[in-house]
Scaffold this active site. Structure first.
Site, PDB file in Angstrom:
ATOM      1  N   THR A 188      -0.574   8.220   2.219  1.00 29.85           N
ATOM      2  CA  THR A 188      -0.641   9.603   1.705  1.00 29.85           C
ATOM      3  C   THR A 188      -0.365  10.651   2.780  1.00 29.85           C
ATOM      4  OG1 THR A 188      -3.027   9.747   2.054  1.00 29.85           O
ATOM      5  CG2 THR A 188      -2.287   8.896  -0.082  1.00 29.85           C
ATOM      6  N   GLY A 212      10.309   2.175   8.632  1.00 30.62           N
ATOM      7  CA  GLY A 212      10.846   2.843   9.823  1.00 30.62           C
ATOM      8  C   GLY A 212      10.613   4.333   9.860  1.00 30.62           C
ATOM      9  N   GLY A 243       0.804  -1.223   0.000  1.00 30.46           N
ATOM     10  CA  GLY A 243       0.000   0.000   0.000  1.00 30.46           C
ATOM     11  C   GLY A 243       0.833   1.267   0.000  1.00 30.46           C
ATOM     12  N   LYS A 293      -9.714   7.401   6.933  1.00 24.39           N
ATOM     13  CA  LYS A 293      -9.888   7.203   8.372  1.00 24.39           C
ATOM     14  C   LYS A 293     -10.634   8.361   9.041  1.00 24.39           C
ATOM     15  CE  LYS A 293      -5.226   6.327   9.020  1.00 24.39           C
ATOM     16  NZ  LYS A 293      -4.652   6.299   7.681  1.00 24.39           N
ATOM     17  N   TYR A 297      -4.978  13.931   7.572  1.00 25.34           N
ATOM     18  CA  TYR A 297      -3.818  14.303   6.762  1.00 25.34           C
ATOM     19  C   TYR A 297      -4.047  15.612   5.991  1.00 25.34           C
ATOM     20  CZ  TYR A 297      -2.498   9.435   7.737  1.00 25.34           C
ATOM     21  OH  TYR A 297      -2.203   8.241   8.349  1.00 25.34           O
ATOM     22  N   SER A 309       6.475   7.938   0.005  1.00 19.90           N
ATOM     23  CA  SER A 309       7.633   8.673  -0.495  1.00 19.90           C
ATOM     24  C   SER A 309       7.159   9.725  -1.486  1.00 19.90           C
ATOM     25  CB  SER A 309       8.630   7.733  -1.176  1.00 19.90           C
ATOM     26  OG  SER A 309       9.728   8.487  -1.625  1.00 19.90           O
ATOM     27  N   ASP A 340      -3.781   4.558   1.338  1.00 20.32           N
ATOM     28  CA  ASP A 340      -4.239   4.854   2.694  1.00 20.32           C
ATOM     29  C   ASP A 340      -4.316   6.366   2.876  1.00 20.32           C
ATOM     30  OD1 ASP A 340      -4.768   4.223   5.550  1.00 20.32           O
ATOM     31  OD2 ASP A 340      -2.902   5.353   5.807  1.00 20.32           O
ATOM     32  N   HIS A 400      -9.297   6.105  13.228  1.00 21.83           N
ATOM     33  CA  HIS A 400      -7.859   6.415  13.182  1.00 21.83           C
ATOM     34  C   HIS A 400      -7.122   6.062  14.481  1.00 21.83           C
ATOM     35  CE1 HIS A 400      -4.960   9.313  10.941  1.00 21.83           C
ATOM     36  NE2 HIS A 400      -4.262   8.488  11.661  1.00 21.83           N
ATOM     37  N   ALA A 454       6.549   0.770   7.782  1.00 17.09           N
ATOM     38  CA  ALA A 454       7.177  -0.456   7.266  1.00 17.09           C
ATOM     39  C   ALA A 454       8.666  -0.260   6.970  1.00 17.09           C
ATOM     40  CB  ALA A 454       6.443  -0.920   6.014  1.00 17.09           C
ATOM     41  N   GLU A 470      10.939   1.907  -6.692  1.00 21.27           N
ATOM     42  CA  GLU A 470      11.707   0.888  -5.964  1.00 21.27           C
ATOM     43  C   GLU A 470      10.799   0.121  -5.000  1.00 21.27           C
ATOM     44  OE1 GLU A 470      15.262   2.496  -4.056  1.00 21.27           O
ATOM     45  OE2 GLU A 470      14.931   1.173  -2.346  1.00 21.27           O
TER      46      GLU A 470
HETATM   47  N1  LIG Z   1      -2.649   4.962  11.393  1.00 23.64           N
HETATM   48  C1  LIG Z   1      -1.719   5.808  11.754  1.00 23.64           C
HETATM   49  O1  LIG Z   1      -1.757   6.405  12.831  1.00 23.64           O
HETATM   50  C2  LIG Z   1      -0.546   6.064  10.845  1.00 23.64           C
HETATM   51  C3  LIG Z   1       0.606   6.656  11.352  1.00 23.64           C
HETATM   52  C4  LIG Z   1       1.657   6.884  10.472  1.00 23.64           C
HETATM   53  C5  LIG Z   1       1.559   6.525   9.139  1.00 23.64           C
HETATM   54  N2  LIG Z   1       0.404   5.971   8.682  1.00 23.64           N
HETATM   55  C6  LIG Z   1       0.237   5.620   7.260  1.00 23.64           C
HETATM   56  O2  LIG Z   1       1.368   4.884   6.837  1.00 23.64           O
HETATM   57  C7  LIG Z   1       1.905   5.489   5.666  1.00 23.64           C
HETATM   58  C8  LIG Z   1       3.357   5.168   5.552  1.00 23.64           C
HETATM   59  O3  LIG Z   1       4.115   6.157   6.272  1.00 23.64           O
HETATM   60  P1  LIG Z   1       5.398   5.803   7.037  1.00 23.64           P
HETATM   61  O4  LIG Z   1       6.076   7.003   7.510  1.00 23.64           O
HETATM   62  O5  LIG Z   1       5.000   4.820   8.024  1.00 23.64           O
HETATM   63  O6  LIG Z   1       6.260   5.158   5.834  1.00 23.64           O
HETATM   64  P2  LIG Z   1       7.714   4.612   5.786  1.00 23.64           P
HETATM   65  O7  LIG Z   1       7.799   4.121   4.393  1.00 23.64           O
HETATM   66  O8  LIG Z   1       8.032   3.731   6.941  1.00 23.64           O
HETATM   67  O9  LIG Z   1       8.633   5.892   5.977  1.00 23.64           O
HETATM   68  C9  LIG Z   1       8.660   6.923   5.064  1.00 23.64           C
HETATM   69  C10 LIG Z   1      10.108   7.448   5.033  1.00 23.64           C
HETATM   70  O10 LIG Z   1      10.918   6.486   4.390  1.00 23.64           O
HETATM   71  C11 LIG Z   1      11.606   7.071   3.313  1.00 23.64           C
HETATM   72  N3  LIG Z   1      11.640   6.117   2.191  1.00 23.64           N
HETATM   73  C12 LIG Z   1      10.593   5.695   1.425  1.00 23.64           C
HETATM   74  N4  LIG Z   1      11.020   4.801   0.527  1.00 23.64           N
HETATM   75  C13 LIG Z   1      12.342   4.649   0.711  1.00 23.64           C
HETATM   76  C14 LIG Z   1      13.327   3.859   0.087  1.00 23.64           C
HETATM   77  N5  LIG Z   1      13.025   3.036  -0.909  1.00 23.64           N
HETATM   78  N6  LIG Z   1      14.617   3.950   0.540  1.00 23.64           N
HETATM   79  C15 LIG Z   1      14.924   4.771   1.552  1.00 23.64           C
HETATM   80  N7  LIG Z   1      14.031   5.542   2.201  1.00 23.64           N
HETATM   81  C16 LIG Z   1      12.749   5.481   1.780  1.00 23.64           C
HETATM   82  C17 LIG Z   1      10.818   8.311   2.942  1.00 23.64           C
HETATM   83  O11 LIG Z   1      11.715   9.260   2.422  1.00 23.64           O
HETATM   84  P3  LIG Z   1      11.258  10.372   1.322  1.00 23.64           P
HETATM   85  O12 LIG Z   1      10.156  11.161   1.935  1.00 23.64           O
HETATM   86  O13 LIG Z   1      12.528  11.111   1.093  1.00 23.64           O
HETATM   87  O14 LIG Z   1      10.808   9.641   0.166  1.00 23.64           O
HETATM   88  C18 LIG Z   1      10.258   8.743   4.287  1.00 23.64           C
HETATM   89  O15 LIG Z   1      11.206   9.517   4.996  1.00 23.64           O
HETATM   90  C19 LIG Z   1       1.540   6.962   5.836  1.00 23.64           C
HETATM   91  O16 LIG Z   1       1.616   7.685   4.645  1.00 23.64           O
HETATM   92  C20 LIG Z   1       0.141   6.838   6.354  1.00 23.64           C
HETATM   93  O17 LIG Z   1      -0.731   6.570   5.276  1.00 23.64           O
HETATM   94  C21 LIG Z   1      -0.640   5.717   9.509  1.00 23.64           C
END
Ligand SMILES: NC(=O)c1ccc[n+]([C@@H]2O[C@H](COP(=O)([O-])OP(=O)(O)OC[C@H]3O[C@@H](n4cnc5c(N)ncnc54)[C@H](OP(=O)(O)O)[C@@H]3O)[C@@H](O)[C@H]2O)c1
Length: 313
Positions: free
Chosen positions: A28, A221, A25, A86, A57, A264, A52, A119, A219, A272
């Site tokens: 956003t 970090g 997934g 959410k 957001y 991202s 998502d 949420h 996922a 990727e």
């Molecule tokens: N339910 C909740 O409370 C909750 C909380 C948090 C998140 N979420 C959801 O989860 C989604 C995922 O967010 P997340 O922060 O958890 O995602 P994440 O993928 O763990 O972290 C995003 C970070 O990883 C970097 N990144 C992405 N792809 C990469 C790659 N191939 N190599 C190296 N670094 C990479 C991004 O950098 P760049 O920005 O430079 O690309 C960004 O700094 C959110 O958008 C949201 O929809 C839900």
């Protein structure tokens, strides 16, 4: 390991009996509205079919515009895209649920969503201020509303047909069980932080036994310290299988039966992150059993206050 295996197209059946969620997934939670539009467009074109979103957001409108543009080009069909959004904490009162849901649909320019989640389990003071605070800067909670009251209001949305499945986010195992017991329509999805430093095996086991899909955010970090993508176990596997650390983390998440979310704004990272392939069994075992670090990166689960949120336009 083959680049052309089907791991990236994995779908997990939902307990509503009729639908499946694409495991991989795209999240956003992107602060900049222009970057949101661009990232959603690129991720759809790259192959992501699960999105998502959240009213919190503050960018559902931009997500909707980007989706509409791609759908109108005719290359992707609405029925092939799984969109979830959410309900925010300030809309937990049952009478506020439907208006909040309909506002999300309007902003997303959609007739229905595939998934609507609560949420967080924390009800905040009802109103338009998403982050209500008292004079000391403390969040104002709403003790008059329970999670099960809100759940029943979500069930009515499914009855009305504009929401195919409903779920929870950031709840504990105890809260999940509590909702499960009273639910007429069982939670289809549980969205929580989960990554190798917070594998949540017990939650995942409960989910699998009860037909709930565990959606795993952070996922990769969250881009925070300690950096998962620099973990020596992950980087060694990445080198061995000729994939990047991010691809290894996402493959592990899909192969263990979760639906990982990544975000991202970089075209390179988005492409990727969709380009994953199946890990050998021993790599799965090394990640599941050979990493001892334990870190929760996002504290939203403790207070209902999000770690980081777009500040709005
Ligand atoms: N339910 C909740 O409370 C909750 C909380 C948090 C998140 N979420 C959801 O989860 C989604 C995922 O967010 P997340 O922060 O958890 O995602 P994440 O993928 O763990 O972290 C995003 C970070 O990883 C970097 N990144 C992405 N792809 C990469 C790659 N191939 N190599 C190296 N670094 C990479 C991004 O950098 P760049 O920005 O430079 O690309 C960004 O700094 C959110 O958008 C949201 O929809 C839900």
């Amino acid at each position: 390991m083959s680049d052309t295996d089907g791991l990236r197209y994995t779908k997990i059946p939902l307990n509503n009996g009729s639908d499946e969620i694409p495991a991989l997934g795209f999240g956003t939670l992107i602060p900049d509205p222009i970057a949101t539009k661009e990232a959603v467009k690129i991720s759809l074109e790259a192959g992501f079919r699960q999105f998502d979103c959240a009213e919190r957001y503050r960018n559902e409108e931009q997500v909707g515009e980007a989706m509409r543009a791609v759908l109108e080009e005719g290359k992707v069909k609405r029925k092939d895209v799984f969109v979830g959004t959410k309900l925010w904490n300030t809309n937990h009162r049952p009478e506020r649920v439907k208006p909040a849901f309909e506002a999300s649909l309007r902003r997303l320019q959609l007739d229905y969503v595939d998934l609507y989640c609560i949420h967080t389990p924390f009800a905040f003071k009802p109103g338009d201020e998403q982050d209500p605070r008292d004079e000391n800067g403390k969040v104002i909670y709403d003790s008059a509303t329970t999670l099960t009251d809100t759940w029943k209001a979500l069930e009515s949305l499914v009855d009305e047909g504009r929401c195919k499945a409903i779920g929870l986010s950031n709840v504990s195992l105890g809260q999940l069980k509590e909702v499960f017991e009273i639910a007429r329509l069982k939670p289809a999805v549980l969205q929580v932080e989960s990554q190798p430093y917070l594998p949540e095996w017990e939650l995942l086991d409960y989910c699998k036994r009860n037909g709930v899909v565990m959606q795993a955010f952070a996922a990769l970090g969250h881009g925070m310290e300690p950096k998962l993508i620099d973990d020596p176990v992950i980087t060694a596997i990445a080198k061995r299988v000729n994939k990047t650390p991010a691809q290894v983390l996402l493959a592990w998440a899909v192969q263990r039966g979760t639906a990982p979310l990544t975000t991202s704004t970089s075209t390179r990272y988005i492409k990727e992150n969709f380009d994953i392939a199946t890990l050998p069994d021993e790599a799965m075992k090394e990640i599941s059993q050979g990493i001892d670090t334990r870190v929760r990166l996002n504290s939203v689960v403790e207070t209902g206050i999000p770690g980081f949120i777009p500040r709005g336009t």
